[in-house]
Design a protein around this motif. Structure first.
Motif, short mmCIF file in Angstrom:
data_model
loop_
_atom_site.label_atom_id
_atom_site.label_comp_id
_atom_site.label_asym_id
_atom_site.label_seq_id
_atom_site.Cartn_x
_atom_site.Cartn_y
_atom_site.Cartn_z
N ARG A 1 -52.11 -38.27 -20.57
CA ARG A 1 -53.51 -37.88 -20.37
C ARG A 1 -53.81 -37.60 -18.90
NH1 ARG A 1 -56.79 -42.54 -21.27
NH2 ARG A 1 -57.04 -42.68 -19.03
N ARG A 2 -53.25 -38.41 -18.02
CA ARG A 2 -53.51 -38.26 -16.59
C ARG A 2 -52.70 -37.14 -15.95
NH1 ARG A 2 -53.62 -44.60 -14.75
NH2 ARG A 2 -55.62 -45.09 -15.72
N GLY A 3 -51.71 -36.63 -16.66
CA GLY A 3 -50.89 -35.56 -16.10
C GLY A 3 -49.78 -36.06 -15.20
N ILE A 4 -49.41 -37.33 -15.35
CA ILE A 4 -48.32 -37.88 -14.54
C ILE A 4 -47.00 -37.24 -14.97
CG2 ILE A 4 -47.01 -39.99 -14.04
CD1 ILE A 4 -49.72 -41.47 -14.16
N TYR A 5 -46.84 -37.05 -16.29
CA TYR A 5 -45.67 -36.32 -16.78
C TYR A 5 -45.94 -34.83 -16.61
CZ TYR A 5 -43.91 -40.51 -19.12
OH TYR A 5 -43.42 -41.75 -19.40
N VAL A 6 -45.04 -34.16 -15.93
CA VAL A 6 -45.17 -32.72 -15.71
C VAL A 6 -44.24 -32.02 -16.69
CG1 VAL A 6 -44.90 -30.84 -14.06
CG2 VAL A 6 -45.73 -33.07 -13.29
N PRO A 7 -44.77 -31.09 -17.49
CA PRO A 7 -43.90 -30.43 -18.48
C PRO A 7 -42.87 -29.51 -17.83
CG PRO A 7 -46.10 -29.48 -18.51
CD PRO A 7 -46.15 -30.65 -17.58
N ASP A 8 -41.66 -29.56 -18.37
CA ASP A 8 -40.58 -28.70 -17.89
C ASP A 8 -40.41 -27.47 -18.77
OD1 ASP A 8 -39.89 -30.38 -15.75
OD2 ASP A 8 -38.72 -31.66 -17.08
N MET A 9 -41.02 -27.49 -19.95
CA MET A 9 -40.89 -26.38 -20.88
C MET A 9 -42.27 -26.11 -21.48
SD MET A 9 -38.08 -25.88 -23.90
CE MET A 9 -36.72 -26.06 -22.76
N TYR A 10 -42.58 -24.83 -21.65
CA TYR A 10 -43.88 -24.42 -22.19
C TYR A 10 -43.68 -23.56 -23.42
CZ TYR A 10 -45.83 -25.88 -17.71
OH TYR A 10 -46.20 -26.61 -16.62
N LEU A 11 -44.58 -23.71 -24.38
CA LEU A 11 -44.60 -22.84 -25.56
C LEU A 11 -46.02 -22.32 -25.71
CD1 LEU A 11 -43.42 -21.62 -28.16
CD2 LEU A 11 -44.07 -23.73 -29.32
N ASP A 12 -46.16 -21.00 -25.66
CA ASP A 12 -47.47 -20.37 -25.83
C ASP A 12 -47.54 -19.80 -27.24
OD1 ASP A 12 -49.89 -19.12 -25.62
OD2 ASP A 12 -49.34 -17.82 -23.95
N MET A 13 -48.40 -20.38 -28.07
CA MET A 13 -48.50 -19.97 -29.47
C MET A 13 -49.68 -19.03 -29.71
SD MET A 13 -47.31 -23.35 -31.61
CE MET A 13 -48.81 -24.25 -31.45
N HIS A 14 -50.30 -18.52 -28.66
CA HIS A 14 -51.43 -17.60 -28.84
C HIS A 14 -50.99 -16.37 -29.63
CE1 HIS A 14 -53.01 -19.87 -25.37
NE2 HIS A 14 -54.18 -19.61 -25.92
N GLY A 15 -51.75 -16.03 -30.65
CA GLY A 15 -51.48 -14.82 -31.42
C GLY A 15 -50.42 -14.98 -32.50
N MET A 16 -49.87 -16.17 -32.68
CA MET A 16 -48.83 -16.37 -33.70
C MET A 16 -49.46 -16.76 -35.02
SD MET A 16 -45.85 -18.56 -31.87
CE MET A 16 -45.10 -18.07 -30.35
N THR A 17 -48.76 -16.44 -36.10
CA THR A 17 -49.17 -16.93 -37.41
C THR A 17 -48.71 -18.38 -37.53
OG1 THR A 17 -47.11 -16.28 -38.48
CG2 THR A 17 -48.88 -14.63 -38.42
N GLN A 18 -49.13 -19.06 -38.59
CA GLN A 18 -48.72 -20.46 -38.76
C GLN A 18 -47.21 -20.57 -38.92
OE1 GLN A 18 -50.85 -23.00 -41.52
NE2 GLN A 18 -52.66 -21.70 -41.36
N GLN A 19 -46.61 -19.67 -39.68
CA GLN A 19 -45.16 -19.73 -39.90
C GLN A 19 -44.40 -19.46 -38.60
OE1 GLN A 19 -43.60 -20.83 -42.58
NE2 GLN A 19 -45.62 -21.22 -43.44
N GLU A 20 -44.86 -18.48 -37.83
CA GLU A 20 -44.21 -18.19 -36.55
C GLU A 20 -44.35 -19.37 -35.60
OE1 GLU A 20 -44.90 -13.35 -36.25
OE2 GLU A 20 -46.40 -14.71 -35.42
N ALA A 21 -45.55 -19.95 -35.57
CA ALA A 21 -45.80 -21.09 -34.68
C ALA A 21 -44.94 -22.28 -35.07
CB ALA A 21 -47.28 -21.46 -34.72
N LYS A 22 -44.80 -22.52 -36.35
CA LYS A 22 -43.98 -23.64 -36.83
C LYS A 22 -42.52 -23.43 -36.44
CE LYS A 22 -44.81 -24.85 -41.10
NZ LYS A 22 -44.74 -25.04 -42.56
N ARG A 23 -42.04 -22.20 -36.61
CA ARG A 23 -40.65 -21.87 -36.27
C ARG A 23 -40.41 -22.00 -34.77
NH1 ARG A 23 -40.31 -17.93 -39.53
NH2 ARG A 23 -41.32 -16.41 -38.21
N GLU A 24 -41.34 -21.49 -33.96
CA GLU A 24 -41.20 -21.56 -32.50
C GLU A 24 -41.30 -23.00 -31.99
OE1 GLU A 24 -40.33 -19.20 -30.27
OE2 GLU A 24 -40.00 -17.93 -32.02
N LEU A 25 -42.16 -23.78 -32.61
CA LEU A 25 -42.30 -25.19 -32.23
C LEU A 25 -41.00 -25.94 -32.51
CD1 LEU A 25 -44.24 -27.31 -31.11
CD2 LEU A 25 -44.97 -27.75 -33.45
#
Length: 176
Positions: A87-111
Motif C-alpha cells: 500500500r505504501r509503495g515500498i515494494y517497487v514493481p519490476d514488471m508491468y502488465l497493461d490490460m487496457h483495451g483487452m477482453t476478459q479472455q485476453e486479460a486472463k491469458r496475459e495475466l
C-alpha cells in the motif's frame, strides 16, 4: 561512327568461355527444417506455459475480498505488514502488465503469462494496470489473482503506480 573497344570484346569472350556450361539457379535460398521447427517449438512451449497457468483462473470462484476501501488480499500465512508495504509503495514493481483495451479472455491469458514470467525471472513484485472503465477488469483481476497459488498478496497501487486503476502484486518465488 561507333568504335568498339577490342579489350572489351576479349574480356567478354573470356567471360563467356569461363561460364560455359553453368546452369542458372531456380531458387538460391535454402530453408532448413531445424529453423522452422525451432520457431514452432518455441511457440508451442510458450502457449503450453500460458495454458498451464491459465488453469488457476476460474470465473466462477469468488474469494472473500473486502468490498469496502481499497482492493487488497493476503494469502493465509502472509503478514499484514507485507500488504501495508504494498500500500505504501515500498515494494517497487519490476514488471508491468497493461490490460487496457483487452477482453476478459485476453486479460486472463496475459495475466497468466505475466505471472509465469515473474516466476521464471524471479520478479517478486509486479504491477497489473487494469484501468477503471466499466469496472469489468477492475473486478475480475483481483478474483483471478487470489486464485493463483504463487500470489502472496496484492493491494491497490499507490498513485505513482496507477492508483485506483492498478494493483501491486507480491509473488512468492520458489527457490531453485
Amino acid at each position: 561512327m561507333s568504335k568498339k573497344n577490342p579489350n572489351l570484346e576479349d574480356e567478354l569472350s573470356l567471360f563467356q568461355d569461363a561460364v560455359k556450361g553453368v546452369k542458372k539457379f531456380t531458387h538460391d535460398t535454402i530453408i532448413t527444417r531445424r529453423q522452422q521447427n525451432s520457431k514452432v517449438d518455441k511457440a508451442k512451449v510458450s502457449s503450453k506455459e500460458t495454458q498451464n497457468h491459465e488453469f488457476y483462473f476460474s470465473d466462477e470462484f469468488e474469494p472473500h475480498l473486502n468490498e469496502h476501501g481499497p482492493t487488497q488480499y493476503a494469502r493465509t500465512g502472509v503478514s499484514k505488514y507485507e500488504v501495508k508495504k504494498l500500500r505504501r509503495g515500498i515494494y517497487v514493481p519490476d514488471m508491468y502488465l497493461d490490460m487496457h483495451g483487452m477482453t476478459q479472455q485476453e486479460a486472463k491469458r496475459e495475466l497468466a503469462a505475466m505471472l509465469a514470467a515473474c516466476i521464471k525471472e524471479s520478479v517478486s513484485c509486479a504491477c497489473v494496470m487494469h484501468g477503471i472503465g466499466k469496472h469489468i477488469l477492475k473486478k475480475k483481476a483481483p478474483l483471478w489473482l487470489a486464485q493463483h497459488p504463487d500470489v502472496m498478496a496484492f493491494h491497490q497501487a499507490p498513485l505513482e503506480f496507477g492508483g485506483n486503476g492498478a494493483l501491486l502484486v507480491l509473488i512468492d518465488i520458489p527457490e531453485r
